[in-house]
Motif scaffolding. Structure first.
Motif, PDB file in Angstrom:
ATOM      1  N   GLU A 256       0.834  -1.205   0.000  1.00 30.88           N
ATOM      2  CA  GLU A 256       0.000   0.000   0.000  1.00 30.88           C
ATOM      3  C   GLU A 256       0.870   1.256   0.000  1.00 30.88           C
ATOM      4  OE1 GLU A 256      -3.244   0.431  -0.075  1.00 30.88           O
ATOM      5  OE2 GLU A 256      -4.047  -1.584   0.215  1.00 30.88           O
ATOM      6  N   GLU A 257       1.948   1.230   0.782  1.00 30.48           N
ATOM      7  CA  GLU A 257       2.823   2.398   0.879  1.00 30.48           C
ATOM      8  C   GLU A 257       3.578   2.656  -0.426  1.00 30.48           C
ATOM      9  OE1 GLU A 257       5.347   1.644   4.193  1.00 30.48           O
ATOM     10  OE2 GLU A 257       3.728   1.805   5.679  1.00 30.48           O
ATOM     11  N   ILE A 258       4.048   1.590  -1.061  1.00 36.87           N
ATOM     12  CA  ILE A 258       4.783   1.740  -2.326  1.00 36.87           C
ATOM     13  C   ILE A 258       3.846   2.179  -3.435  1.00 36.87           C
ATOM     14  CG2 ILE A 258       5.984   0.441  -4.145  1.00 36.87           C
ATOM     15  CD1 ILE A 258       7.416  -1.122  -1.974  1.00 36.87           C
ATOM     16  N   GLY A 259       2.637   1.621  -3.425  1.00 33.27           N
ATOM     17  CA  GLY A 259       1.657   1.964  -4.459  1.00 33.27           C
ATOM     18  C   GLY A 259       1.547   0.879  -5.508  1.00 33.27           C
ATOM     19  N   TYR A 260       0.295   0.541  -5.858  1.00 31.31           N
ATOM     20  CA  TYR A 260       0.069  -0.525  -6.841  1.00 31.31           C
ATOM     21  C   TYR A 260       0.270  -0.010  -8.261  1.00 31.31           C
ATOM     22  CZ  TYR A 260      -1.958  -2.965  -2.858  1.00 31.31           C
ATOM     23  OH  TYR A 260      -2.146  -3.553  -1.636  1.00 31.31           O
ATOM     24  N   PRO A 261       0.616  -0.923  -9.161  1.00 33.23           N
ATOM     25  CA  PRO A 261       0.902  -2.353  -8.979  1.00 33.23           C
ATOM     26  C   PRO A 261       2.288  -2.592  -8.381  1.00 33.23           C
ATOM     27  CG  PRO A 261       1.181  -1.775 -11.274  1.00 33.23           C
ATOM     28  CD  PRO A 261       0.671  -0.540 -10.590  1.00 33.23           C
ATOM     29  N   VAL A 262       2.462  -3.789  -7.779  1.00 33.82           N
ATOM     30  CA  VAL A 262       3.742  -4.152  -7.184  1.00 33.82           C
ATOM     31  C   VAL A 262       4.166  -5.536  -7.669  1.00 33.82           C
ATOM     32  CG1 VAL A 262       3.389  -2.759  -5.108  1.00 33.82           C
ATOM     33  CG2 VAL A 262       2.644  -5.160  -5.138  1.00 33.82           C
ATOM     34  N   VAL A 263       5.407  -5.869  -7.362  1.00 36.82           N
ATOM     35  CA  VAL A 263       5.975  -7.183  -7.665  1.00 36.82           C
ATOM     36  C   VAL A 263       6.443  -7.802  -6.356  1.00 36.82           C
ATOM     37  CG1 VAL A 263       7.826  -8.414  -8.871  1.00 36.82           C
ATOM     38  CG2 VAL A 263       6.740  -6.434  -9.942  1.00 36.82           C
ATOM     39  N   LEU A 264       6.197  -9.092  -6.173  1.00 39.48           N
ATOM     40  CA  LEU A 264       6.722  -9.827  -5.025  1.00 39.48           C
ATOM     41  C   LEU A 264       7.753 -10.832  -5.517  1.00 39.48           C
ATOM     42  CD1 LEU A 264       3.598 -10.628  -2.788  1.00 39.48           C
ATOM     43  CD2 LEU A 264       4.942  -8.523  -2.947  1.00 39.48           C
ATOM     44  N   LYS A 265       8.887 -10.912  -4.794  1.00 41.66           N
ATOM     45  CA  LYS A 265       9.957 -11.845  -5.158  1.00 41.66           C
ATOM     46  C   LYS A 265      10.516 -12.488  -3.901  1.00 41.66           C
ATOM     47  CE  LYS A 265      12.199  -8.626  -7.538  1.00 41.66           C
ATOM     48  NZ  LYS A 265      13.230  -7.988  -8.376  1.00 41.66           N
ATOM     49  N   VAL A 266      10.664 -13.813  -3.942  1.00 41.88           N
ATOM     50  CA  VAL A 266      11.233 -14.508  -2.801  1.00 41.88           C
ATOM     51  C   VAL A 266      12.688 -14.077  -2.621  1.00 41.88           C
ATOM     52  CG1 VAL A 266      12.022 -16.530  -4.124  1.00 41.88           C
ATOM     53  CG2 VAL A 266      11.504 -16.766  -1.691  1.00 41.88           C
ATOM     54  N   SER A 267      13.129 -13.988  -1.376  1.00 38.48           N
ATOM     55  CA  SER A 267      14.511 -13.629  -1.087  1.00 38.48           C
ATOM     56  C   SER A 267      15.102 -14.708  -0.193  1.00 38.48           C
ATOM     57  CB  SER A 267      14.570 -12.260  -0.397  1.00 38.48           C
ATOM     58  OG  SER A 267      15.907 -11.896  -0.125  1.00 38.48           O
ATOM     59  N   SER A 268      15.948 -15.553  -0.773  1.00 37.64           N
ATOM     60  CA  SER A 268      16.557 -16.655  -0.037  1.00 37.64           C
ATOM     61  C   SER A 268      17.962 -16.895  -0.560  1.00 37.64           C
ATOM     62  CB  SER A 268      15.725 -17.932  -0.203  1.00 37.64           C
ATOM     63  OG  SER A 268      16.442 -19.058   0.283  1.00 37.64           O
ATOM     64  N   PRO A 269      18.930 -17.153   0.327  1.00 43.12           N
ATOM     65  CA  PRO A 269      20.296 -17.416  -0.130  1.00 43.12           C
ATOM     66  C   PRO A 269      20.429 -18.696  -0.939  1.00 43.12           C
ATOM     67  CG  PRO A 269      20.087 -17.842   2.226  1.00 43.12           C
ATOM     68  CD  PRO A 269      18.830 -17.172   1.794  1.00 43.12           C
ATOM     69  N   ASN A 270      19.431 -19.583  -0.847  1.00 36.74           N
ATOM     70  CA  ASN A 270      19.492 -20.852  -1.577  1.00 36.74           C
ATOM     71  C   ASN A 270      18.698 -20.841  -2.872  1.00 36.74           C
ATOM     72  OD1 ASN A 270      21.008 -21.784   0.526  1.00 36.74           O
ATOM     73  ND2 ASN A 270      19.334 -22.812   1.558  1.00 36.74           N
ATOM     74  N   ILE A 271      18.091 -19.710  -3.204  1.00 39.08           N
ATOM     75  CA  ILE A 271      17.310 -19.605  -4.434  1.00 39.08           C
ATOM     76  C   ILE A 271      17.876 -18.474  -5.277  1.00 39.08           C
ATOM     77  CG2 ILE A 271      15.041 -19.156  -5.430  1.00 39.08           C
ATOM     78  CD1 ILE A 271      13.782 -20.302  -2.916  1.00 39.08           C
ATOM     79  N   VAL A 272      18.501 -18.842  -6.378  1.00 36.22           N
ATOM     80  CA  VAL A 272      19.100 -17.850  -7.267  1.00 36.22           C
ATOM     81  C   VAL A 272      18.130 -17.485  -8.389  1.00 36.22           C
ATOM     82  CG1 VAL A 272      21.001 -17.373  -8.839  1.00 36.22           C
ATOM     83  CG2 VAL A 272      21.431 -18.652  -6.729  1.00 36.22           C
ATOM     84  N   HIS A 273      17.576 -18.499  -9.064  1.00 37.42           N
ATOM     85  CA  HIS A 273      16.649 -18.265 -10.178  1.00 37.42           C
ATOM     86  C   HIS A 273      15.229 -18.321  -9.635  1.00 37.42           C
ATOM     87  CE1 HIS A 273      20.008 -18.404 -12.910  1.00 37.42           C
ATOM     88  NE2 HIS A 273      20.351 -19.585 -12.433  1.00 37.42           N
ATOM     89  N   LYS A 274      14.714 -17.162  -9.275  1.00 36.50           N
ATOM     90  CA  LYS A 274      13.431 -17.071  -8.576  1.00 36.50           C
ATOM     91  C   LYS A 274      12.264 -17.552  -9.432  1.00 36.50           C
ATOM     92  CE  LYS A 274      15.198 -12.917  -6.252  1.00 36.50           C
ATOM     93  NZ  LYS A 274      16.378 -12.789  -7.137  1.00 36.50           N
ATOM     94  N   THR A 275      12.278 -17.221 -10.726  1.00 36.60           N
ATOM     95  CA  THR A 275      11.153 -17.593 -11.581  1.00 36.60           C
ATOM     96  C   THR A 275      11.045 -19.104 -11.745  1.00 36.60           C
ATOM     97  OG1 THR A 275      12.593 -17.252 -13.521  1.00 36.60           O
ATOM     98  CG2 THR A 275      11.151 -15.434 -12.887  1.00 36.60           C
ATOM     99  N   ASP A 276      12.185 -19.809 -11.671  1.00 37.97           N
ATOM    100  CA  ASP A 276      12.168 -21.260 -11.855  1.00 37.97           C
ATOM    101  C   ASP A 276      11.410 -21.982 -10.749  1.00 37.97           C
ATOM    102  OD1 ASP A 276      13.690 -20.770 -14.046  1.00 37.97           O
ATOM    103  OD2 ASP A 276      15.567 -21.569 -13.244  1.00 37.97           O
ATOM    104  N   VAL A 277      11.322 -21.378  -9.572  1.00 38.60           N
ATOM    105  CA  VAL A 277      10.664 -22.039  -8.446  1.00 38.60           C
ATOM    106  C   VAL A 277       9.311 -21.399  -8.121  1.00 38.60           C
ATOM    107  CG1 VAL A 277      12.882 -22.712  -7.466  1.00 38.60           C
ATOM    108  CG2 VAL A 277      11.817 -20.577  -6.704  1.00 38.60           C
ATOM    109  N   GLY A 278       8.818 -20.548  -9.010  1.00 37.89           N
ATOM    110  CA  GLY A 278       7.545 -19.868  -8.739  1.00 37.89           C
ATOM    111  C   GLY A 278       7.671 -18.839  -7.646  1.00 37.89           C
ATOM    112  N   GLY A 279       8.823 -18.170  -7.610  1.00 39.05           N
ATOM    113  CA  GLY A 279       9.094 -17.209  -6.552  1.00 39.05           C
ATOM    114  C   GLY A 279       8.890 -15.767  -6.945  1.00 39.05           C
ATOM    115  N   VAL A 280       8.235 -15.513  -8.077  1.00 34.70           N
ATOM    116  CA  VAL A 280       8.004 -14.139  -8.544  1.00 34.70           C
ATOM    117  C   VAL A 280       6.542 -13.987  -8.941  1.00 34.70           C
ATOM    118  CG1 VAL A 280       8.624 -12.377 -10.230  1.00 34.70           C
ATOM    119  CG2 VAL A 280      10.369 -13.949  -9.387  1.00 34.70           C
ATOM    120  N   GLU A 281       5.919 -12.931  -8.468  1.00 30.84           N
ATOM    121  CA  GLU A 281       4.536 -12.593  -8.842  1.00 30.84           C
ATOM    122  C   GLU A 281       4.515 -11.151  -9.326  1.00 30.84           C
ATOM    123  OE1 GLU A 281       1.675 -14.379  -8.692  1.00 30.84           O
ATOM    124  OE2 GLU A 281       2.337 -16.207  -7.658  1.00 30.84           O
ATOM    125  N   LEU A 282       4.019 -10.935 -10.541  1.00 36.44           N
ATOM    126  CA  LEU A 282       4.077  -9.624 -11.181  1.00 36.44           C
ATOM    127  C   LEU A 282       2.720  -8.920 -11.199  1.00 36.44           C
ATOM    128  CD1 LEU A 282       6.191 -10.650 -14.321  1.00 36.44           C
ATOM    129  CD2 LEU A 282       7.043  -9.624 -12.207  1.00 36.44           C
TER     130      LEU A 282
END
Length: 263
Positions: free
Chosen positions: A81-107
């Protein structure tokens, strides 16, 4: 044989007569970058999380979207809400480099309901694909940036030759088309231009089928800034900016995702 010899002589003459440029030094904040790397090492890590990597790039003059790391669904919804829509969510983990491959990105999430559902999906997907993933790092909330050409710039430090810069067509197809070029750092303005011109991606940036040309000057500057960054910090072993979104001529470019590995 004679024709090839003449061609080679002409190429050499053109190389000797080429314009000369200098290595440009930008105003940056090295101390802030040093503090980020010291923090990473103090935690026993060599992988710099995306939010930290974006900070490093910001300190060196790269333009980045508004973003922040969250650890709970409520926090994620509030920050969106503070950033303002639309937004993107991305997983942040040291063991996940390619986020899209694991379904870790929502646009392109347009409201609180979509954000909450996307947050839950990302966490579930990450746990399902990486049982040992340190998901407690959280989910990164970022403003949605669109309408740009996706390029990649990066660096890998070769043990013999040193920092090898890379430029090419970015996004999820970089491994498929492999439209990339390389130069050793430090790089000059002319070298940065040659990196771009030696790829097919340059034709996309110039505009095809009536498209307006993209801001190639901002890409040239980005390559020079990355060159300065990796020369200033020899502990940087790898760095990837993918994608670097390049907008219409005069509108610059913006880093959407980045990863850094240090020694």
């Amino acid at each position: 044989s004679a024709t090839r010899s003449i061609v080679t002589m002409q190429e050499y003459r053109s190389w000797v007569a080429r314009p000369r440029t200098e290595v440009k030094a930008f105003e940056v904040t090295r101390d802030d970058v040093r503090r980020v790397f010291d923090k990473v090492r103090s935690q026993g890590r060599n992988y710099v999380h995306e939010t930290e990597a974006m900070e490093v790039l910001k300190f060196y003059g790269f333009h980045i979207p508004k973003s922040q790391l969250t650890t709970t669904e409520d926090e994620c919804a509030k920050l969106s809400e503070e950033i303002g829509y639309p937004v993107v969510l991305k997983v942040s983990s040291p063991n996940i480099v390619h986020k899209t491959d694991v379904g870790g990105v929502e646009l392109n999430l347009k409201n609180t309901l979509e954000v909450r559902e996307a947050f839950r999906r990302i966490i579930e997907n990450a746990k399902r694909s990486k049982g040992d993933a340190k998901i407690q790092v959280g989910v990164n909330v970022q403003e949605f940036v669109a309408n740009g050409k996706e390029m990649i710039i990066g660096m890998k430090r070769d043990p013999q030759f040193g920092p090898l810069l890379m430029f090419g067509l970015g996004g999820i197809y970089v491994q498929v088309f492999r439209d990339i070029s390389f130069r050793l750092a430090p790089i000059k303005e002319l070298g940065a231009r040659h990196m771009i011109e030696s790829t097919k991606a340059s034709k996309l940036l110039l505009g095809v089928r009536g498209e307006k040309p993209s801001d190639i000057e901002s890409v040239v500057e980005s390559l020079q800034r990355m060159s300065q960054l990796v020369m200033d910090f020899p502990e940087i072993q790898e760095i990837d900016i993918n994608p670097l979104l390049v907008f219409e001529q005069g509108k610059g470019c913006k880093v959407v995702d980045a990863r850094i590995v240090i020694s």
